[in-house]
Design an enzyme around this catalytic site. Sequence first.
Site, PDB file in Angstrom:
ATOM      1  N   SER A 161       0.836  -1.198   0.000  1.00 17.27           N
ATOM      2  CA  SER A 161       0.000   0.000   0.000  1.00 17.27           C
ATOM      3  C   SER A 161       0.874   1.253   0.000  1.00 17.27           C
ATOM      4  O   SER A 161       1.683   1.453  -0.881  1.00 17.27           O
ATOM      5  CB  SER A 161      -0.968  -0.032   1.175  1.00 17.27           C
ATOM      6  OG  SER A 161      -1.910   1.013   1.110  1.00 17.27           O
ATOM      7  N   ASP A 194      -2.713   6.185  -3.818  1.00 19.31           N
ATOM      8  CA  ASP A 194      -1.531   5.524  -3.260  1.00 19.31           C
ATOM      9  C   ASP A 194      -1.040   4.442  -4.222  1.00 19.31           C
ATOM     10  O   ASP A 194      -1.666   4.191  -5.259  1.00 19.31           O
ATOM     11  CB  ASP A 194      -1.817   4.987  -1.859  1.00 19.31           C
ATOM     12  CG  ASP A 194      -2.803   3.835  -1.850  1.00 19.31           C
ATOM     13  OD1 ASP A 194      -3.484   3.622  -2.873  1.00 19.31           O
ATOM     14  OD2 ASP A 194      -2.903   3.144  -0.817  1.00 19.31           O
ATOM     15  N   ASP A 214      -1.011   1.194  -4.580  1.00 18.14           N
ATOM     16  CA  ASP A 214      -1.837   0.091  -5.068  1.00 18.14           C
ATOM     17  C   ASP A 214      -3.249   0.536  -5.420  1.00 18.14           C
ATOM     18  O   ASP A 214      -4.108  -0.269  -5.715  1.00 18.14           O
ATOM     19  CB  ASP A 214      -1.862  -1.073  -4.078  1.00 18.14           C
ATOM     20  CG  ASP A 214      -2.610  -0.763  -2.799  1.00 18.14           C
ATOM     21  OD1 ASP A 214      -2.558   0.395  -2.348  1.00 18.14           O
ATOM     22  OD2 ASP A 214      -3.244  -1.682  -2.241  1.00 18.14           O
ATOM     23  N   ASP A 264      -5.829   1.928  -3.762  1.00 18.19           N
ATOM     24  CA  ASP A 264      -7.053   1.716  -2.996  1.00 18.19           C
ATOM     25  C   ASP A 264      -7.438   2.954  -2.176  1.00 18.19           C
ATOM     26  O   ASP A 264      -8.577   3.076  -1.736  1.00 18.19           O
ATOM     27  CB  ASP A 264      -6.977   0.455  -2.118  1.00 18.19           C
ATOM     28  CG  ASP A 264      -5.843   0.465  -1.114  1.00 18.19           C
ATOM     29  OD1 ASP A 264      -5.079   1.446  -1.055  1.00 18.19           O
ATOM     30  OD2 ASP A 264      -5.718  -0.536  -0.368  1.00 18.19           O
TER      31      ASP A 264
END
Length: 575
Positions: free
Chosen positions: A149, A301, A303, A305
């Site tokens: 993340s 961010d 990734d 999400d």
Amino acid sequence: MNIEKDILDRVNEWMTPTFDQNTQSEIETMMTSSPAELKESFYKNLEFGTGGMRGVMGVGTNRINKYTLGKNTQGLSNYLHQTFPGKQIKVVIAYDCRHNSNTLAKVVADVFSANGIEVYLFSDLRPTPELSFALKHLKCQCGIVLTASHNPPEYNGYKVYWEDGGQLVPPQDKEIIEVIEGLKYDEIKFTANEKLIHYIDKDVDEAFFQSSVDNAGFKTPQSAKDNLSIVFTSLHGTSIKAVPQVLEKAGYQNVHIVPEQAEPNGDFPTVKSPNPEEPEALTMALALADKLNADIVVGTDPDCDRLGVAVRNNQGKMILLNGNQTMVLMTGFLLEQWKRAGKIDGKQFIGSTIVSTPMMNELADAYGVECKVGLTGFKWIAKFIKDFPHLEFIGGGEESFGFMVGDAVRDKDAVAATLLICELAAQAKAAGSSVYQELLKMYVDYGFYKEHLVSLTKKGIAGLAEINQMMVDQRENPITEIAGKRVVMVEDYKSSTAKNLFTGEVEPMTIPKSDVLIYYTEDGSKIAARPSGTEPKIKFYVSVHTDLDTVENAPAVEAELDAKIRAILTSLNII
């Protein structure tokens, strides 16, 4: 340095022929030159937290490497065979832009295939929400995404999703962990069956893009879309593979991508932290927005999400919204769209978390839907969808910049959320308003809620012990007054009890256990303390509110709330 026997036992195991020569050489180097690092690398096994398993990459049981991920995957393979006996099991794997993500993803695919499990592996990096979508789209039993993340560059991680598209939740997570912990490293099957590994890309991409438009698009006139100027940054992450494409598919042409941050790069060279929660991360996007006089900035961010959003205030200045503000804005917009379509009949719900703004409850009451509140982490919101199939999920979020639109993706989804906030912005601008004006109107309607988060970083063994002691101290020496206001109620999610400090009455709570304390004061303030499940941090969440009679009075009322927040933080000695 004196190293405990259990740590040395783990080190010695990793010096056996089960582990490759490079691994053993790195351990030998640490033994002589960095015993402290050796201790940090082996003092425990990596654990599943709020968002799966994250850690620093390197050798050792407390690090992300082919052996720790291989062991997890072998244990998960065994559990899948136990759970789906006689079935051809299918898994899908995605990975982000971090160093080693692609090679670690292939290791995970190899282990699954070596265990007779069919694997769908994305041919290149993809956003985490696309993994959740692909799992259901391809009718898989399990999904894995390799990501850390928004953690620093030295981290990587391993998130597990089940057949409903959501992350693992109790008791399943504990059952799988027991299987993993019962394994030895020499039981890992690393030799791939390449016939069982299938590479996927465009077909799944197109289905995901269309699903995002279907879920987050609300018939905004094309003229309104054309009139909205958007600045977008992927912060060197995976969203560049989906967000621009979805915006274009939805009809947004006036999109300006920050070029210096468009290339995926695990070093995240232009930011201190690739976290849209941090104002500094959006500095370049804000500069471009000012240059172009753009209406809205969105940054995601690594990734994809989480999303950070900036909009213009009443003076035309770009300001960053916090996660609670974007959450109530998008939820309010969704509720209004559903209401206008005649789709609300009392059998719907929105989702939030225990450390997010209580304003979500006010929205639910106003529109006649339920607000289901769970522990931190979107796996709990996804679990509500599974546990209450008779209710329709409209949308929901959490304070940490995550939002989910409908149930096509059952995790934080910055792809659909980016489109949703742009739909809101375009419609507001076309009506002579703005995102900021819409937020102020909500404060008039539901109360002016203001939240603030303080995160204290405590790294390593000593840091973990300090965080644990801070929570112990709060339980052994209960706080009875905060900033001159008496504490009325204390919720302890570790003991599953809520205690009324005025009456002494203790009531049980049915929500799952977690190391969280929440205090409610006599003036309606809410203060939560919680160790992070994904980072070496302890977090303090403050929520205060009061009435707002007119939009014009918002600056004065906000100043009052800011002063109240400062008084609370000072009282708790955390600023």
